[in-house]
Structures are given as structure tokens and as C-alpha cells.
Design an enzyme around this catalytic site. Structure first.
Site, mmCIF file in Angstrom:
data_model
loop_
_atom_site.group_PDB
_atom_site.id
_atom_site.type_symbol
_atom_site.label_atom_id
_atom_site.label_comp_id
_atom_site.label_asym_id
_atom_site.label_seq_id
_atom_site.Cartn_x
_atom_site.Cartn_y
_atom_site.Cartn_z
ATOM 1 N N THR A 76 0.831 -1.208 0.000
ATOM 2 C CA THR A 76 0.000 0.000 0.000
ATOM 3 C C THR A 76 0.867 1.260 0.000
ATOM 4 O OG1 THR A 76 -1.402 1.314 1.487
ATOM 5 C CG2 THR A 76 -0.130 -0.412 2.514
ATOM 6 N N TYR A 93 -1.526 -0.598 10.968
ATOM 7 C CA TYR A 93 -1.745 -1.051 9.586
ATOM 8 C C TYR A 93 -0.542 -0.695 8.710
ATOM 9 C CZ TYR A 93 -3.730 -1.296 4.866
ATOM 10 O OH TYR A 93 -3.944 -1.578 3.528
HETATM 11 N N1 LIG Z 1 -8.614 -2.100 -2.131
HETATM 12 C C1 LIG Z 1 -7.713 -1.153 -2.038
HETATM 13 O O1 LIG Z 1 -7.977 0.014 -2.355
HETATM 14 C C2 LIG Z 1 -6.317 -1.497 -1.538
HETATM 15 C C3 LIG Z 1 -5.339 -0.470 -1.471
HETATM 16 C C4 LIG Z 1 -4.049 -0.796 -1.037
HETATM 17 C C5 LIG Z 1 -3.745 -2.108 -0.714
HETATM 18 N N2 LIG Z 1 -4.695 -3.071 -0.783
HETATM 19 C C6 LIG Z 1 -4.346 -4.440 -0.422
HETATM 20 O O2 LIG Z 1 -4.744 -5.322 -1.453
HETATM 21 C C7 LIG Z 1 -5.180 -6.571 -0.891
HETATM 22 C C8 LIG Z 1 -6.514 -6.943 -1.481
HETATM 23 O O3 LIG Z 1 -7.415 -5.874 -1.225
HETATM 24 P P1 LIG Z 1 -8.980 -6.059 -1.382
HETATM 25 O O4 LIG Z 1 -9.565 -4.711 -1.558
HETATM 26 O O5 LIG Z 1 -9.271 -7.130 -2.365
HETATM 27 O O6 LIG Z 1 -9.345 -6.585 0.080
HETATM 28 P P2 LIG Z 1 -10.600 -7.467 0.544
HETATM 29 O O7 LIG Z 1 -10.805 -7.179 1.981
HETATM 30 O O8 LIG Z 1 -11.759 -7.290 -0.388
HETATM 31 O O9 LIG Z 1 -10.050 -8.964 0.350
HETATM 32 C C9 LIG Z 1 -9.214 -9.575 1.289
HETATM 33 C C10 LIG Z 1 -9.623 -11.036 1.378
HETATM 34 O O10 LIG Z 1 -8.745 -11.650 2.330
HETATM 35 C C11 LIG Z 1 -9.507 -12.511 3.165
HETATM 36 N N3 LIG Z 1 -8.798 -12.612 4.446
HETATM 37 C C12 LIG Z 1 -8.681 -11.682 5.423
HETATM 38 N N4 LIG Z 1 -7.964 -12.166 6.441
HETATM 39 C C13 LIG Z 1 -7.598 -13.424 6.096
HETATM 40 C C14 LIG Z 1 -6.846 -14.437 6.733
HETATM 41 N N5 LIG Z 1 -6.346 -14.245 7.966
HETATM 42 N N6 LIG Z 1 -6.640 -15.618 6.092
HETATM 43 C C15 LIG Z 1 -7.182 -15.826 4.852
HETATM 44 N N7 LIG Z 1 -7.934 -14.901 4.205
HETATM 45 C C16 LIG Z 1 -8.133 -13.713 4.816
HETATM 46 C C17 LIG Z 1 -10.872 -11.840 3.299
HETATM 47 O O11 LIG Z 1 -11.893 -12.757 3.650
HETATM 48 C C18 LIG Z 1 -11.050 -11.258 1.889
HETATM 49 O O12 LIG Z 1 -11.745 -12.166 1.062
HETATM 50 C C19 LIG Z 1 -5.204 -6.394 0.624
HETATM 51 O O13 LIG Z 1 -4.086 -7.045 1.184
HETATM 52 C C20 LIG Z 1 -5.095 -4.897 0.819
HETATM 53 O O14 LIG Z 1 -4.384 -4.542 2.003
HETATM 54 C C21 LIG Z 1 -5.971 -2.801 -1.195
#
Ligand SMILES: NC(=O)c1ccc[n+]([C@@H]2O[C@H](COP(=O)([O-])OP(=O)(O)OC[C@H]3O[C@@H](n4cnc5c(N)ncnc54)[C@H](O)[C@@H]3O)[C@@H](O)[C@H]2O)c1
Length: 346
Positions: free
Chosen positions: A126, A166
Site C-alpha cells: 500500500t 496497519y
Molecule cells: N482495495 C484497495 O484500495 C487497496 C489499497 C491498497 C492495498 N490493498 C491491499 O490489497 C489486498 C486486497 O485488497 P482487497 O480490496 O481485495 O481486500 P478485501 O478485503 O476485499 O479482500 C481480502 C480477502 O482476504 C480474506 N482474508 C482476510 N484475512 C484473512 C486471513 N487471515 N486468512 C485468509 N484470508 C483472509 C478476506 O476474507 C477477503 O476475502 C489487501 O491485502 C489490501 O491490504 C488494497
């Protein structure tokens, strides 16, 4: 090609899985279904791709099940997307945030190192690894802040500065990924993502701001149709904070391009976003939504959020040069598509 996607029932993961399955790749998803909407995404993938793929309900904190799955499947590529994604949750429960984001990521890396060292590992980090950027000079314009000394955005030489649990947990995992490339020769790539949005994103008030405010706009439209008063919502700060945004279609393209060009990007951290052309403040987003839906959003202002960046726009020169990848979907068309998807799930 066989892929393992951790967090594959989340927003990014389900879209990536859908695109890979559509082109005939093998996909295994590991997810603990903890996120709002993950079960819907699982059902959606099953409805589109039947049992052509495998789902394992596991937790990345469970090193034994992570190791067993990697040992058995030896994926060609692994997208590590599972994570604790909300700043607020990290403040309420820093240990949980650490265990999921740091320990979970080290579990993945160790399993790859021991059982499948040729696997390509793509990690979703991120822009928060650069901290709140309070040392940057800002100017306040009518609808947005700007950082005049960074007209092309912030690149990868921006000093790392982990703020909040975070920021610390995502930043630690980001550094572990790079170090496993350095010390053990693994093919890891770190994507430092700005905001992402699109269909299958079940946004909440503290994660997925484009999706959240699009949802508020749909609610406002529904109230207007029923001649009810406009529902009010809250925002942090004055709404002039700026981010670059990237549509899901471009994210899928990035992940597949990185795997196809791994010699160019292994061991690298790349800032990923829509870039300056796709940057928006909250106020600008509200004006856009008002125009598209013919509404007038009504909101109240809360004090600025802890560690919130006034401006973060990714400089995407490095990824353009390294992977010849660049965003194609403008925020205007991406947000229209997002609104259409949100209407289908009301
Ligand atoms: N969406 C954004 O704007 C954004 C921005 C920067 C970084 N990210 C990173 O990208 C990644 C994906 O983002 P996203 O928006 O798809 O997130 P999301 O929350 O939609 O998806 C994350 C998935 O991980 C699963 N999960 C959570 N904890 C878990 C665990 N302990 N074991 C197994 N599964 C687990 C959840 O059930 C979910 O399905 C994340 O790591 C997030 O930090 C996202």
C-alpha cells in the site's frame, strides 16, 4: 498456468480469479471468508466457473495449512492478497493486524522458500508505507490539496515511514517480500497500491472510499425517487484530500503482465495507481456523482483522520517503464461502471 490466490474471495482476488479462469488458467483460492462480501464473491465465482477451480477455507495465520497447500500445488504464480485491510481495525486490535499481515505473509514466504522456490509471489502492499507525508509542502485550492513539489506524484524513492499498526504491518510484509528476493532469490514483486475500486468490492465506511461514496450516492438517488430527505453521511476532514484511483480491469492486467515479465520486475517494489490523470479529491468525487445521478449529496465533516495523507498520487513511471503497463480505464468511465454494478446488487 496454475495460480494460488490468497484472499481470492475479496475484491481484487475474485476479479483476478474470474479473469484467470475465463482464460483457462488453473486457480486455487485460499480465503477465510472473514470479509463482508467474501461469501457472495465465492458464490459468484462458483456460479460463473462451477467446480473448475478449487477453494480452500483456511487462514494465512495457520502456517501448517498454508505450507501443505503450497507444497501440494506448487503454484506457478501466487497473488498474496489476503490481509487485514482497515486502518481502524488495526488501531482497535494491533495484534490481530500484525498476525494476519506480517505473520501471514511470512508464512507464505517460508512455504514458498521451502517447498516451491520457483513460484512467483505478487504482494499487494500500500501507499501507506510512505506515512502521512507531513513533511511535504501543500497548497489548498478550491476543491483539492496539491503538493506543488511533486507534480508527477510520489515515486518509490519517497522515504518509507510506517504510521499506524496497519502501516507497520503492511510495510513489514512489503520489506519481507523484498528481502526474500534479496536473501533467498525468490521471485517476489511488491505492488504499492493506491486506492482501487470496481465491481465485487463490498466497501465499508473505513475501506474502499470510492465504493463507499458510490453506495451513498445510490442511496441518495433512491431517497430522491421516493421524495424522501437526502440521507446524510460523514466524511473525515474537509474533503480536499486527494488520491489516485485504479479500476479493477487495470489491476487484473497488471497482475498478469507482471507474471509474464517476471525477469523485469522480480525483487522490485512498484507504485501502482491511476496516476495524476486519475486523481480525485472527495469533493471532486461528490461533484461527479451529483452530476451523473442528478442528486445533491449531503454530508457532515468530522475531524481529519489520524495519519491521513493530504495528497497521495502515485508516480507510475517505474511500472510503465518496467512492465509497459499503464492504466486504461479513466475514473469517469470506471465510476459509471461501478455505479451500474452497485445498482444490480441493491
Ligand atoms: N482495495 C484497495 O484500495 C487497496 C489499497 C491498497 C492495498 N490493498 C491491499 O490489497 C489486498 C486486497 O485488497 P482487497 O480490496 O481485495 O481486500 P478485501 O478485503 O476485499 O479482500 C481480502 C480477502 O482476504 C480474506 N482474508 C482476510 N484475512 C484473512 C486471513 N487471515 N486468512 C485468509 N484470508 C483472509 C478476506 O476474507 C477477503 O476475502 C489487501 O491485502 C489490501 O491490504 C488494497
Amino acid at each position: 498456468m496454475n495460480w494460488l490466490i490468497t484472499g481470492g474471495c475479496g475484491f481484487v482476488g475474485s476479479n483476478l480469479a474470474d479473469a484467470l479462469l475465463a482464460k483457462g488458467d488453473d486457480v486455487v483460492i485460499l480465503d477465510n471468508l472473514s470479509r463482508v462480501g467474501s461469501r457472495d464473491n465465492l458464490d459468484w465465482l462458483r456460479s460463473r466457473h462451477g467446480d473448475e477451480w478449487r477453494f480452500q477455507e483456511s487462514d494465512v495465520r495457520d502456517s501448517e495449512s498454508v505450507s501443505a497447500l503450497i507444497k501440494e500445488t506448487k503454484p506457478y504464480a501466487l497473488a498474496h492478497l489476503a490481509g487485514q485491510v482497515a486502518m481502524t481495525t488495526s488501531l482497535q486490535n494491533p495484534r490481530l493486524d500484525f498476525e494476519i499481515n506480517v505473520l501471514g505473509s511470512v508464512n507464505i514466504l517460508e512455504a514458498v522458500r521451502l517447498y516451491s522456490p520457483s513460484t512467483i509471489v505478487l504482494y499487494s502492499s500500500t501507499n501507506k508505507v510512505y506515512g502521512d507525508l507531513d513533511w511535504v509542502r501543500y497548497k489548498e485550492l478550491e476543491t483539492r490539496y496539491i503538493a506543488p513539489d511533486y507534480p508527477g506524484g510520489f515515486n518509490e524513492t519517497t522515504p518509507l515511514s510506517f504510521h499506524s499498526p496497519y502501516g507497520c504491518s503492511k510495510g513489514s510484509a512489503d520489506q519481507y517480500m523484498l528481502d526474500y528476493a534479496r536473501m533467498f532469490g525468490l521471485q517476489t514483486v511488491v505492488f504499492r497500491h493506491s486506492s482501487m475500486y470496481g465491481g465485487r468490492q463490498f466497501a465499508t465506511y473505513d475501506q474502499g472510499w470510492i465504493g463507499w461514496f458510490c453506495q451513498k450516492a445510490i442511496e441518495a438517488k433512491q431517497a430522491q425517487k421516493r421524495c424522501l430527505p437526502m440521507p446524510r453521511f460523514t466524511i473525515y476532514g474537509n474533503g480536499k484530500q486527494v488520491r489516485d484511483v485504479l479500476h479493477k480491469a487495470d489491476i487484473v492486467g497488471l497482475y498478469t503482465t507482471a507474471v509474464a515479465s517476471i525477469e523485469q520486475c522480480a525483487g522490485e517494489a512498484l507504485n501502482i495507481g491511476g496516476g495524476m490523470k486519475n486523481s480525485l479529491s472527495l469533493l471532486e468525487l461528490f461533484t461527479l456523482l451529483d452530476g451523473i445521478l442528478d442528486i445533491k449529496l449531503v454530508y457532515d465533516n468530522l475531524p481529519p483522520r489520524e495519519s491521513d495523507q493530504k495528497v497521495f498520487v502515485a508516480s507510475i513511471n517505474k511500472v510503465i517503464k518496467t512492465l509497459k503497463w499503464r492504466p486504461k480505464v479513466s475514473y469517469h468511465s470506471g465510476i459509471n461502471i461501478m455505479l451500474e454494478w452497485l445498482e444490480t446488487i441493491q
